[in-house]
Design a protein around this motif. Structure first.
Motif, short mmCIF file in Angstrom:
data_model
loop_
_atom_site.label_atom_id
_atom_site.label_comp_id
_atom_site.label_asym_id
_atom_site.label_seq_id
_atom_site.Cartn_x
_atom_site.Cartn_y
_atom_site.Cartn_z
N GLU A 130 0.88 -1.08 -0.03
CA GLU A 130 0.00 -0.08 0.13
C GLU A 130 0.84 1.24 -0.06
OE1 GLU A 130 -4.14 -1.22 2.43
OE2 GLU A 130 -2.18 -1.22 3.43
N MET A 131 1.94 1.02 0.70
CA MET A 131 2.93 2.35 0.78
C MET A 131 3.66 2.49 -0.73
SD MET A 131 2.88 3.94 3.58
CE MET A 131 4.17 4.84 3.55
N GLN A 132 3.88 1.32 -1.48
CA GLN A 132 4.38 1.58 -2.50
C GLN A 132 3.46 1.93 -3.55
OE1 GLN A 132 5.52 -2.49 -3.22
NE2 GLN A 132 7.68 -2.44 -2.24
N LEU A 133 2.18 1.63 -3.42
CA LEU A 133 0.93 2.07 -4.19
C LEU A 133 0.95 3.63 -4.03
CD1 LEU A 133 -1.55 2.07 -5.88
CD2 LEU A 133 -2.89 1.56 -3.88
N TYR A 134 0.90 4.18 -2.80
CA TYR A 134 1.02 5.86 -2.77
C TYR A 134 2.21 6.43 -3.37
CZ TYR A 134 0.81 10.07 -0.19
OH TYR A 134 0.72 11.33 0.30
N GLN A 135 3.28 5.86 -3.10
CA GLN A 135 4.45 6.24 -3.80
C GLN A 135 4.71 6.25 -5.14
OE1 GLN A 135 7.04 3.84 -1.81
NE2 GLN A 135 6.98 4.79 0.01
N GLN A 136 4.00 5.42 -5.92
CA GLN A 136 3.91 5.22 -7.16
C GLN A 136 2.90 6.40 -7.57
OE1 GLN A 136 2.44 1.68 -8.86
NE2 GLN A 136 2.09 2.40 -10.90
N LEU A 137 1.91 6.73 -7.06
CA LEU A 137 0.76 7.73 -7.24
C LEU A 137 1.65 8.82 -7.42
CD1 LEU A 137 -2.32 6.69 -5.60
CD2 LEU A 137 -1.98 6.87 -7.88
N MET A 138 2.17 9.37 -6.03
CA MET A 138 2.94 10.68 -6.10
C MET A 138 4.10 10.72 -7.02
SD MET A 138 1.75 12.06 -3.60
CE MET A 138 0.03 11.16 -3.95
N ARG A 139 4.58 9.70 -7.29
CA ARG A 139 5.68 9.67 -8.52
C ARG A 139 5.02 10.34 -9.82
NH1 ARG A 139 8.02 5.16 -6.15
NH2 ARG A 139 7.15 3.84 -7.81
N GLN A 140 3.90 9.78 -10.05
CA GLN A 140 3.22 10.07 -11.31
C GLN A 140 2.79 11.60 -11.26
OE1 GLN A 140 2.53 7.86 -13.65
NE2 GLN A 140 1.45 9.00 -15.05
N ASP A 141 2.48 11.94 -10.07
CA ASP A 141 1.64 13.39 -10.05
C ASP A 141 1.72 13.80 -8.48
OD1 ASP A 141 0.83 15.88 -10.09
OD2 ASP A 141 -0.74 15.45 -11.34
N SER A 142 2.51 14.53 -7.91
CA SER A 142 2.58 14.97 -6.39
C SER A 142 1.19 15.52 -6.10
CB SER A 142 3.69 15.75 -6.02
OG SER A 142 3.40 17.03 -6.89
N ASN A 143 0.42 15.96 -7.03
CA ASN A 143 -0.78 16.58 -6.77
C ASN A 143 -2.10 15.64 -6.43
OD1 ASN A 143 -0.39 19.82 -6.94
ND2 ASN A 143 0.51 18.68 -8.91
N TYR A 144 -1.63 14.37 -6.58
CA TYR A 144 -2.59 13.36 -6.12
C TYR A 144 -3.00 13.54 -4.70
CZ TYR A 144 -2.96 10.30 -10.50
OH TYR A 144 -3.32 10.06 -11.65
N ARG A 145 -2.13 14.00 -3.95
CA ARG A 145 -2.55 14.28 -2.42
C ARG A 145 -3.73 15.14 -2.51
NH1 ARG A 145 2.05 16.46 -1.58
NH2 ARG A 145 3.06 14.29 -0.71
N SER A 146 -3.97 15.82 -3.26
CA SER A 146 -5.19 16.71 -3.02
C SER A 146 -6.32 16.15 -3.35
CB SER A 146 -5.11 18.10 -3.80
OG SER A 146 -4.93 17.87 -5.38
N LYS A 147 -6.37 14.85 -4.11
CA LYS A 147 -7.60 14.20 -4.43
C LYS A 147 -7.49 13.02 -4.16
CE LYS A 147 -5.92 13.36 -9.20
NZ LYS A 147 -5.97 13.29 -10.59
#
Length: 283
Positions: A130-147
């Protein structure tokens, strides 16, 4: 390959994919953003058997998505309810081949405006996948944090103290992540039995309230995301063009060196022939 100016936007983006294969997900997301209706899309994803489909069915009020102890959700499915397109994805880490994970990530990265990461509170803190999944999303676009919203499910099956302990552990892992705590069972029971106490205790109302806040920002978020992706594509395309120019300059320089060497050898050979002919009194 060159970009054909006399083609549609989708065809042009497909051409860009061929030029920038590492940006395929971004370009497909850009295509969705530029063609999407105003209706927001919410993707619900997470590990197998953590309550994704159960939560969706509770929110929609119908048994739309399959729920079972075995792996049931094998593909991405969508359902429109209350002006929202809900997207159910295959459970992560359930398919040895990894195909389910790829489908889920494709839906999350390319289709969704809002992402709900489902985590069963009984599992404790987020695990490595799950942590790897979150990190993958952040690598794709750090703005994923907002959505991105982390939704802790089955809170009715742990004590309040254990629930707060899990929340504390997860906040230490991901301090900036929005967390919602819900019980689909309490919510469904409250609806069926018309008991507001169960509905309030389910946490679903707070979760929906937060989603409504995000939904209200979808149009603006899409515009900003599209602008970011366009800028990123421009930068990558410029880098590609510069690399090609450098390669061309290098190839041209090598060709010039080869030509000079070739004519130098030709001149040497001619001089030797002339010298030999003179010695043999042939000239």
């Amino acid at each position: 390959m060159t970009l054909d100016q006399n083609v549609s936007l989708d065809e042009r983006l497909s051409q860009l994919e061929a030029l920038l294969p590492s940006s395929r997900a971004n370009l497909r997301r850009l295509s969705v953003l530029l063609s999407s209706s105003e209706q927001p899309k919410v993707a619900v994803f997470g590990k197998y058997n953590h309550g994704k489909s159960t939560l969706l069915n509770a929110l929609i009020g119908q048994e739309i998505f399959k729920v079972a102890d075995k792996r049931e959700t094998l593909s991405v499915s969508e359902f429109i309810h209350d002006d929202v397109t809900w997207i159910d994805t295959p459970g992560l880490d359930a398919d040895v081949s990894g195909e389910d994970d790829r489908r889920a990530m494709k839906a999350a990265l390319e289709s969704a405006d809002i992402l709900c990461l489902i985590h069963n509170v009984k599992a404790g803190e987020l695990d490595r996948s799950e942590m790897q999944l979150y990190q993958q999303l952040m690598r794709q676009d750090s703005n994923y944090r907002s959505k991105l919203v982390l939704v802790l499910t089955q809170i009715d099956q742990v004590t309040p103290e254990d629930l707060e302990q899990v929340v504390s552990e997860i906040r230490s892992q991901l301090p900036d992540l929005q967390i919602s705590k819900v019980s689909a069972l309490r919510y469904t029971r409250g609806i069926h039995e018309d008991k507001n106490g169960f509905i309030k205790a389910s946490g679903i109302l707070e979760f929906l309230s937060y989603l409504n806040t995000l939904k209200g920002d979808v149009v603006e978020l899409r515009q900003k995301e599209a602008q970011r992706l366009i800028r990123k594509a421009r930068v990558e395309l410029t880098e590609l063009i510069n690399d090609r120019k450098n390669s061309l300059r290098s190839a041209t320089s090598n060709m010039e060196k080869y030509k000079k060497g070739f004519w130098f050898d030709v001149e040497n050979a001619r001089n030797k022939i002339v010298d030999r002919a003179v010695k043999l009194d042939l000239m």
